[in-house]
Design a protein around this motif. Structure first.
Motif, mmCIF file in Angstrom:
data_model
loop_
_atom_site.group_PDB
_atom_site.id
_atom_site.type_symbol
_atom_site.label_atom_id
_atom_site.label_comp_id
_atom_site.label_asym_id
_atom_site.label_seq_id
_atom_site.Cartn_x
_atom_site.Cartn_y
_atom_site.Cartn_z
ATOM 1 N N GLY A 16 0.829 -1.132 -0.058
ATOM 2 C CA GLY A 16 0.068 0.075 -0.049
ATOM 3 C C GLY A 16 0.977 1.280 0.167
ATOM 4 O O GLY A 16 0.755 2.062 -0.719
ATOM 5 N N GLU A 19 2.771 1.716 -3.377
ATOM 6 C CA GLU A 19 1.922 1.991 -4.319
ATOM 7 C C GLU A 19 1.642 3.376 -4.296
ATOM 8 O O GLU A 19 1.747 4.337 -5.622
ATOM 9 C CB GLU A 19 0.551 1.104 -4.404
ATOM 10 C CG GLU A 19 -0.082 1.054 -5.709
ATOM 11 C CD GLU A 19 -1.392 2.263 -5.884
ATOM 12 O OE1 GLU A 19 -1.476 2.766 -6.885
ATOM 13 O OE2 GLU A 19 -1.904 2.522 -4.616
ATOM 14 N N ILE A 20 1.692 4.145 -3.182
ATOM 15 C CA ILE A 20 1.701 5.489 -3.153
ATOM 16 C C ILE A 20 2.732 6.160 -3.557
ATOM 17 O O ILE A 20 2.860 7.227 -4.094
ATOM 18 C CB ILE A 20 1.076 6.019 -1.704
ATOM 19 C CG1 ILE A 20 -0.190 5.216 -1.228
ATOM 20 C CG2 ILE A 20 1.171 7.403 -1.390
ATOM 21 C CD1 ILE A 20 -1.241 5.948 -1.855
ATOM 22 N N ARG A 23 3.207 6.469 -7.298
ATOM 23 C CA ARG A 23 2.354 7.554 -7.916
ATOM 24 C C ARG A 23 3.013 8.706 -7.629
ATOM 25 O O ARG A 23 3.027 9.700 -8.571
ATOM 26 C CB ARG A 23 1.041 7.374 -7.525
ATOM 27 C CG ARG A 23 0.284 6.042 -8.118
ATOM 28 C CD ARG A 23 -0.921 5.548 -7.445
ATOM 29 N NE ARG A 23 -1.887 6.530 -7.459
ATOM 30 C CZ ARG A 23 -2.898 6.151 -6.446
ATOM 31 N NH1 ARG A 23 -2.958 5.415 -5.358
ATOM 32 N NH2 ARG A 23 -3.872 7.420 -6.213
ATOM 33 N N ARG A 90 -7.237 5.591 2.771
ATOM 34 C CA ARG A 90 -7.834 4.321 2.482
ATOM 35 C C ARG A 90 -9.346 4.447 2.567
ATOM 36 O O ARG A 90 -10.034 4.113 1.813
ATOM 37 C CB ARG A 90 -7.251 3.504 3.454
ATOM 38 C CG ARG A 90 -6.071 2.842 2.830
ATOM 39 C CD ARG A 90 -5.319 2.006 4.181
ATOM 40 N NE ARG A 90 -4.929 3.174 5.392
ATOM 41 C CZ ARG A 90 -4.163 2.805 6.163
ATOM 42 N NH1 ARG A 90 -3.658 1.773 6.363
ATOM 43 N NH2 ARG A 90 -3.883 3.897 7.175
ATOM 44 N N PHE A 117 -3.064 11.061 -1.811
ATOM 45 C CA PHE A 117 -3.161 9.999 -2.998
ATOM 46 C C PHE A 117 -4.206 8.982 -2.147
ATOM 47 O O PHE A 117 -4.152 8.615 -1.074
ATOM 48 C CB PHE A 117 -2.003 9.253 -3.105
ATOM 49 C CG PHE A 117 -1.009 10.067 -4.021
ATOM 50 C CD1 PHE A 117 -1.279 9.977 -5.372
ATOM 51 C CD2 PHE A 117 -0.124 10.931 -3.475
ATOM 52 C CE1 PHE A 117 -0.298 10.785 -6.138
ATOM 53 C CE2 PHE A 117 0.639 11.764 -4.169
ATOM 54 C CZ PHE A 117 0.655 11.638 -5.412
ATOM 55 N N ALA A 119 -6.006 5.543 -1.817
ATOM 56 C CA ALA A 119 -5.443 4.181 -1.907
ATOM 57 C C ALA A 119 -6.334 3.374 -3.231
ATOM 58 O O ALA A 119 -7.397 3.593 -3.419
ATOM 59 C CB ALA A 119 -5.986 3.111 -0.680
ATOM 60 N N ARG A 120 -5.613 2.673 -3.961
ATOM 61 C CA ARG A 120 -6.182 1.679 -4.721
ATOM 62 C C ARG A 120 -7.294 0.919 -3.925
ATOM 63 O O ARG A 120 -6.909 0.432 -2.942
ATOM 64 C CB ARG A 120 -5.235 0.713 -5.753
ATOM 65 C CG ARG A 120 -4.517 1.270 -6.689
ATOM 66 C CD ARG A 120 -4.286 0.050 -7.773
ATOM 67 N NE ARG A 120 -3.212 0.438 -8.325
ATOM 68 C CZ ARG A 120 -2.257 -0.510 -8.869
ATOM 69 N NH1 ARG A 120 -2.104 -1.458 -8.244
ATOM 70 N NH2 ARG A 120 -1.560 -0.134 -9.748
ATOM 71 N N LYS A 121 -8.339 0.445 -4.874
ATOM 72 C CA LYS A 121 -9.159 -0.182 -3.854
ATOM 73 C C LYS A 121 -8.815 -1.676 -3.427
ATOM 74 O O LYS A 121 -9.365 -1.883 -2.307
ATOM 75 C CB LYS A 121 -10.904 -0.432 -4.770
ATOM 76 C CG LYS A 121 -10.678 -1.197 -6.005
ATOM 77 C CD LYS A 121 -12.103 -1.283 -6.697
ATOM 78 C CE LYS A 121 -12.256 -2.294 -7.890
ATOM 79 N NZ LYS A 121 -11.269 -2.108 -8.645
ATOM 80 N N GLU A 122 -7.842 -2.415 -4.273
ATOM 81 C CA GLU A 122 -7.397 -3.741 -3.540
ATOM 82 C C GLU A 122 -6.600 -3.405 -2.616
ATOM 83 O O GLU A 122 -6.283 -4.332 -1.824
ATOM 84 C CB GLU A 122 -6.975 -4.272 -4.845
ATOM 85 C CG GLU A 122 -5.837 -3.702 -5.589
ATOM 86 C CD GLU A 122 -6.088 -3.035 -6.754
ATOM 87 O OE1 GLU A 122 -7.143 -2.466 -6.590
ATOM 88 O OE2 GLU A 122 -5.282 -2.845 -7.460
ATOM 89 N N ASN A 123 -5.870 -2.206 -2.228
ATOM 90 C CA ASN A 123 -5.268 -2.101 -1.250
ATOM 91 C C ASN A 123 -5.779 -1.665 0.212
ATOM 92 O O ASN A 123 -5.057 -1.213 0.937
ATOM 93 C CB ASN A 123 -3.953 -1.193 -1.684
ATOM 94 C CG ASN A 123 -3.105 -1.833 -2.566
ATOM 95 O OD1 ASN A 123 -3.220 -3.101 -2.888
ATOM 96 N ND2 ASN A 123 -2.393 -1.239 -3.105
ATOM 97 N N THR A 124 -6.944 -1.035 0.077
ATOM 98 C CA THR A 124 -7.738 -0.326 1.107
ATOM 99 C C THR A 124 -7.706 -1.043 2.454
ATOM 100 O O THR A 124 -7.645 -0.486 3.642
ATOM 101 C CB THR A 124 -9.072 -0.118 0.807
ATOM 102 O OG1 THR A 124 -9.789 -1.235 0.345
ATOM 103 C CG2 THR A 124 -9.279 0.942 -0.139
#
Ligand code: ADP
Length: 158
Positions: A16, A19-20, A23, A90, A117, A119-124
């Motif tokens: 998580g 990924e931030i 980006r 998140r 930023f 969170a991508r939904k799969e990383n929430t």
């Protein structure tokens, strides 16, 4: 050169956080991932272990630096000439805490802007404390963390 600081406990660093960071380097020329001490959190890993994991996990990402600062993050931003602070969001539950923290940081350093930023939904669901709990419960956390984190748990004998 646009510099930003991404502060956190990174106890341990997760996909998580990674990924931030990936980006954030698309937006800023240089991002320092800063180990900042959160006195409200009991830590799983030592400062040195966390820094080692952060360094190893980010070594191939261009434009990323790793550091530790025991004082206020806004002071660190001034020290290195960073104009922005990065945080991740998140869920709604993060919002209240982050909103308050951003206001406190804005009071301490009005010239430093906080950028969020999502969170991508799969990383929430991924947080350091969840990783620690899942690992303790015997769940394989290797897809959720950089490989160095799995090694560090092993070193801990866990
Ligand atoms: P802190 O103790 O300062 O909250 P953390 O290491 O827990 O430090 O988190 C640092 C920042 O990264 C926080 O803004 C947090 O919301 C964000 N973050 C943590 N996990 C994720 C994730 N899975 N997706 C997006 N942001 C995240």
């Amino acid at each position: 050169m646009k510099k930003a600081v991404y502060p956190g406990s990174f106890d341990p660093i997760t996909i998580g956080h990674m990924e931030i960071l990936q980006r954030a380097v698309e937006v800023f020329d240089e991002v320092t991932i800063l180990l900042a001490v959160n006195p409200n959190k009991k830590s799983e890993f030592t400062v040195d272990e966390r820094l080692e994991m952060m360094r190893e996990a980010t070594k191939d990402i261009k434009g990323v630096k790793v550091d530790f600062y025991p004082g206020l993050t806004v002071d660190y931003c001034h020290k290195i000439g960073a104009t922005h602070m990065i945080r991740g969001l998140r869920a709604v539950t993060d919002f209240e805490y982050e909103f308050q923290l951003a206001a406190a940081n804005n009071y301490a350093g009005p010239d430093i802007d906080v950028v969020f930023f999502m969170a991508r939904k799969e990383n929430t669901f991924i947080s350091s404390s969840t990783i620690n709990q899942l690992h303790l419960g015997g769940v394989d956390i290797s897809p959720l963390v950089p490989p160095i984190v799995v090694e560090m748990y092993k070193k801990h004998g866990k």
